[in-house]
Design a protein around this motif. Structure first.
Motif, mmCIF file in Angstrom:
data_model
loop_
_atom_site.group_PDB
_atom_site.id
_atom_site.type_symbol
_atom_site.label_atom_id
_atom_site.label_comp_id
_atom_site.label_asym_id
_atom_site.label_seq_id
_atom_site.Cartn_x
_atom_site.Cartn_y
_atom_site.Cartn_z
ATOM 1 N N TYR A 73 0.833 -1.209 0.000
ATOM 2 C CA TYR A 73 0.000 0.000 0.000
ATOM 3 C C TYR A 73 0.867 1.258 0.000
ATOM 4 O O TYR A 73 0.650 2.176 -0.782
ATOM 5 C CB TYR A 73 -0.942 0.029 1.203
ATOM 6 N N ALA A 90 -7.740 4.545 1.947
ATOM 7 C CA ALA A 90 -7.958 3.262 1.275
ATOM 8 C C ALA A 90 -8.071 2.128 2.288
ATOM 9 O O ALA A 90 -8.963 1.277 2.184
ATOM 10 C CB ALA A 90 -6.811 2.989 0.292
ATOM 11 N N GLY A 104 -11.657 -0.030 3.541
ATOM 12 C CA GLY A 104 -11.700 -1.448 3.188
ATOM 13 C C GLY A 104 -12.593 -2.300 4.067
ATOM 14 O O GLY A 104 -12.936 -3.425 3.700
#
Length: 108
Positions: free
Chosen positions: A32, A70, A74
């Motif tokens: 990530y 992000a 999730g």
């Protein structure tokens, strides 16, 4: 590059999935941060208020915020908090600059 400390906790469902299929999530975290030009310096699990901690390096706040958004979006975490870390030199610069700020306490 700036450093960031993140604290996170998994949902009970995520722990259940990890128990059923153990997985090294540090590898995922590394991918990530690398996707925005950063680096993962550490990934730890812990007892206590948070399930784990990450030490990241990112090009800037926007890049780190993108990773945090992000991950948070999730659904695997019940909490995710990130703190920008300052170097000693940055803190000394801030202290010197603070001496120039003309702060006035409320009501004075």
């Amino acid at each position: 590059m700036p450093l960031y400390l993140s604290r996170f906790s998994y949902t009970p469902e995520t722990w259940g999935r990890l128990i059923g299929h153990p997985e090294d999530r540090a590898k995922a975290a590394q991918s990530y941060i690398e996707s925005v030009g950063g680096k993962l310096h550490g990934f730890w699990y812990a007892f206590g208020t948070h399930d784990g901690y990450n030490l990241w390096e990112a090009p800037d706040n926007v890049s780190m915020a993108a990773v945090a958004l992000a991950i948070s979006g999730g659904g695997a975490l019940s909490s995710f908090e990130t703190t920008v870390l300052l170097t000693v030199d940055e803190t000394l610069d801030a202290l010197r600059t603070a001496g120039q700020v003309r702060y006035r306490a409320p009501g004075t």
